[in-house]
Design a protein around this motif. Structure first.
Motif, mmCIF file in Angstrom:
data_model
loop_
_atom_site.group_PDB
_atom_site.id
_atom_site.type_symbol
_atom_site.label_atom_id
_atom_site.label_comp_id
_atom_site.label_asym_id
_atom_site.label_seq_id
_atom_site.Cartn_x
_atom_site.Cartn_y
_atom_site.Cartn_z
ATOM 1 N N ARG A 1 0.747 -1.327 0.356
ATOM 2 C CA ARG A 1 -0.209 -0.501 0.061
ATOM 3 C C ARG A 1 1.346 1.379 0.168
ATOM 4 O O ARG A 1 0.456 2.059 0.035
ATOM 5 N N LEU A 2 1.951 1.262 -0.553
ATOM 6 C CA LEU A 2 3.240 1.805 -0.290
ATOM 7 C C LEU A 2 3.896 2.293 -1.833
ATOM 8 O O LEU A 2 3.892 1.931 -2.304
ATOM 9 N N GLY A 3 4.193 4.124 -1.419
ATOM 10 C CA GLY A 3 4.533 4.605 -2.842
ATOM 11 C C GLY A 3 5.179 5.651 -2.449
ATOM 12 O O GLY A 3 5.493 6.128 -1.255
ATOM 13 N N THR A 4 6.006 6.566 -3.361
ATOM 14 C CA THR A 4 6.910 6.670 -2.471
ATOM 15 C C THR A 4 6.123 8.707 -4.143
ATOM 16 O O THR A 4 6.404 8.448 -5.122
ATOM 17 N N CYS A 5 6.990 10.082 -3.654
ATOM 18 C CA CYS A 5 6.820 10.881 -4.146
ATOM 19 C C CYS A 5 7.197 12.398 -3.681
ATOM 20 O O CYS A 5 8.309 11.491 -2.615
ATOM 21 N N ASP A 6 7.639 13.113 -4.192
ATOM 22 C CA ASP A 6 7.759 14.230 -3.357
ATOM 23 C C ASP A 6 7.574 15.404 -2.408
ATOM 24 O O ASP A 6 5.588 14.829 -2.588
ATOM 25 N N ASP A 7 7.286 15.780 -2.097
ATOM 26 C CA ASP A 7 6.807 16.584 -0.785
ATOM 27 C C ASP A 7 5.559 17.283 -1.272
ATOM 28 O O ASP A 7 4.506 17.006 -1.559
ATOM 29 N N CYS A 8 6.054 18.310 -2.230
ATOM 30 C CA CYS A 8 4.988 18.804 -3.124
ATOM 31 C C CYS A 8 5.980 18.852 -4.779
ATOM 32 O O CYS A 8 6.797 18.825 -5.383
ATOM 33 N N GLY A 9 4.721 19.838 -5.493
ATOM 34 C CA GLY A 9 5.413 20.580 -6.541
ATOM 35 C C GLY A 9 6.765 21.108 -6.663
ATOM 36 O O GLY A 9 6.966 21.622 -5.363
ATOM 37 N N PHE A 10 7.075 21.019 -7.635
ATOM 38 C CA PHE A 10 8.732 22.493 -7.612
ATOM 39 C C PHE A 10 8.600 23.661 -7.785
ATOM 40 O O PHE A 10 9.298 24.735 -7.687
ATOM 41 N N SER A 11 7.612 24.386 -8.495
ATOM 42 C CA SER A 11 7.228 26.000 -9.064
ATOM 43 C C SER A 11 6.075 25.602 -9.169
ATOM 44 O O SER A 11 5.731 25.567 -10.233
ATOM 45 N N PRO A 12 4.830 25.659 -8.556
ATOM 46 C CA PRO A 12 3.343 25.511 -8.349
ATOM 47 C C PRO A 12 3.111 27.059 -9.352
ATOM 48 O O PRO A 12 2.040 26.189 -9.664
ATOM 49 N N PHE A 13 2.887 27.737 -8.568
ATOM 50 C CA PHE A 13 3.685 29.606 -9.768
ATOM 51 C C PHE A 13 4.620 29.421 -10.915
ATOM 52 O O PHE A 13 5.626 29.071 -10.203
ATOM 53 N N ALA A 14 3.841 29.857 -11.956
ATOM 54 C CA ALA A 14 4.515 30.022 -12.750
ATOM 55 C C ALA A 14 5.736 30.674 -12.701
ATOM 56 O O ALA A 14 7.030 30.308 -13.347
ATOM 57 N N ASP A 15 5.549 31.923 -11.960
ATOM 58 C CA ASP A 15 7.679 32.800 -11.715
ATOM 59 C C ASP A 15 8.294 32.597 -10.472
ATOM 60 O O ASP A 15 9.068 32.854 -10.337
ATOM 61 N N ASP A 16 8.087 31.090 -9.827
ATOM 62 C CA ASP A 16 8.676 30.627 -8.659
ATOM 63 C C ASP A 16 9.507 29.898 -9.232
ATOM 64 O O ASP A 16 9.642 29.215 -9.868
ATOM 65 N N THR A 17 11.061 31.266 -9.416
ATOM 66 C CA THR A 17 12.289 29.873 -9.870
ATOM 67 C C THR A 17 13.330 30.026 -8.730
ATOM 68 O O THR A 17 14.219 29.822 -8.936
ATOM 69 N N SER A 18 12.832 29.138 -7.625
ATOM 70 C CA SER A 18 13.526 29.762 -6.502
ATOM 71 C C SER A 18 13.775 28.156 -6.468
ATOM 72 O O SER A 18 14.861 28.305 -5.678
ATOM 73 N N THR A 19 13.638 26.496 -7.160
ATOM 74 C CA THR A 19 14.799 25.919 -7.295
ATOM 75 C C THR A 19 14.948 25.784 -8.545
ATOM 76 O O THR A 19 14.073 26.160 -9.474
ATOM 77 N N SER A 20 16.158 25.293 -8.585
ATOM 78 C CA SER A 20 16.576 25.617 -10.605
ATOM 79 C C SER A 20 16.012 24.204 -10.947
ATOM 80 O O SER A 20 15.531 23.272 -10.139
ATOM 81 N N ARG A 21 15.766 24.255 -12.539
ATOM 82 C CA ARG A 21 15.488 23.165 -13.466
ATOM 83 C C ARG A 21 16.742 22.326 -12.746
ATOM 84 O O ARG A 21 15.954 20.962 -12.587
ATOM 85 N N ASP A 22 17.650 21.954 -12.749
ATOM 86 C CA ASP A 22 18.584 20.940 -12.701
ATOM 87 C C ASP A 22 18.320 19.980 -10.886
ATOM 88 O O ASP A 22 18.483 19.311 -11.055
#
Length: 359
Positions: free
Chosen positions: A316-337
């Motif tokens: 019953r277990l899977g994994t994911c990231d905590d949340c999206g990396f850029s939920p708003f288009a102008d959020d550049t706080s995390t790089s794509r790489d």
């Protein structure tokens, strides 16, 4: 499931930081320097590149990275004109804010449905594609507290329920591997109203939509919750998770994607998940933290999965990231790489844990 058959699915949540070319095209489009066709071409290139990179690092399920969405929450409002900018304000811990628009007239209709993004992604993908949609509970915040003349709140909720159903059903019909309702306002609801009244309204509205789907269809629908993740800050990480989860797990869905990597007391959360896990639902636990600039190692991810397996049945277990990396288009706080490096660690670490659990 025997030890030899242990397998742990792993999925992205949704958004990936947009490439520089797309951000430039968005700015040029907003300034009137390029037209809709040029913007659409830039978006399609970004979608193709996102899917290619996810497949190259071995992601068994991909998303379009929400490259063409203005934000995870407001895509249905694209092109609508009966909106004012002074809606609900969402404050984040670092002091910045996001503000939703306010509906000024009815009826409530989506300007864009998410199957548009899914169909574009399917043209580029060779593996299953997951599609994120906004939960109707989030869009219920568009309706002003003092009402709208000639458009009572119940009529608005009727229209919203119909539109949200169409958003989900369109993606299921188009072949989505899973349709994920982004329910990031769940934990925020408890911050705004610690009595739980607002949260109960949100749960009821989302279930009102989910009730329109068959059991087989509900199995392909997931729920994602997190304390927000925008510009390396959150809006509700200080709210006790254990106050949310029993209510959240009453939603009639087949999968729950739960932020956990950034949680200070993961074992406490896992115990509550184990106690309230419904039916045959699967829990995808967050094993990478998108707002932490440090890139997790596969071994760190493995250890987080192993800790979860002490509380939850492995099947019953899977994994994911905590949340999206850029939920708003102008959020550049995390790089794509950085985003792709974290995703690679999640994939590799999940595989390490599956092998260890299989003996």
């Amino acid at each position: 499931m025997s030890r030899a058959e242990v397998g742990i699915p792993t999925e992205p949540i949704g958004s990936i930081p947009r490439p520089a070319g797309l951000l430039a095209a968005m700015a040029d489009h907003a300034a009137g320097r390029i037209g809709d066709e040029e913007l659409a071409a830039a978006q399609d290139r970004a979608v193709a590149d996102t899917i290619r990179r996810l497949e190259e690092i071995g992601s068994p399920v991909v998303t379009d990275g929400e490259q063409a969405k203005p934000s995870f929450a407001t895509y249905p409002l694209t092109g609508l004109d009966h909106l004012a900018p002074d809606g609900v304000v969402i404050p984040f811990a670092d002091g910045h804010q996001r503000q939703l628009p306010r509906l000024t007239a009815g009826p409530m209709r989506y300007g864009v449905h998410a199957d548009r993004y899914l169909r574009a992604a399917l043209r580029h993908a060779t593996v299953p594609v997951k599609q994120a949609v906004i939960a109707p509970s989030a869009l219920s915040l568009l309706y002003p507290p003092d009402g709208i003349d000639g458009y009572p709140r119940e009529a608005f909720l009727d229209d919203l329920t119909t539109e949200a159903e169409a958003d989900i059903r369109g993606c299921l019909d188009a072949g989505a591997h899973r349709v994920q309702l982004d329910f990031t306002e769940a934990r925020l609801a408890l911050k705004l109203d610690p009595s739980g009244g607002v949260l109960e309204q949100f749960i009821a509205l989302n279930n009102r939509v989910l009730d329109r789907f068959s059991t087989a269809e509900q199995a392909r629908i997931g729920i994602h919750t997190c304390p927000g993740g925008d510009q390396d800050s959150t809006h509700s990480l200080d709210v006790d998770y254990t106050a949310l989860l029993p209510a959240l797990l009453r939603l009639k869905a087949g999968a729950f994607s739960i932020q956990l990597a950034s949680e200070p007391e993961p074992d406490k959360v896992l115990a509550v998940l184990a106690e309230h896990l419904p039916g045959q639902a699967r829990v995808f636990i967050g094993v990478t933290d998108p707002i932490d600039p440090r890139i997790e190692t596969p071994e760190q991810v493995r250890d987080r999965v192993m800790a979860a397996a002490r509380h939850l049945p492995v099947d019953r277990l899977g994994t994911c990231d905590d949340c999206g990396f850029s939920p708003f288009a102008d959020d550049t706080s995390t790089s794509r790489d950085t985003a792709f490096a974290k995703i690679r660690a999640r994939i590799e670490g999940t595989a390490l844990a599956a092998r260890e659990l299989a003996g």
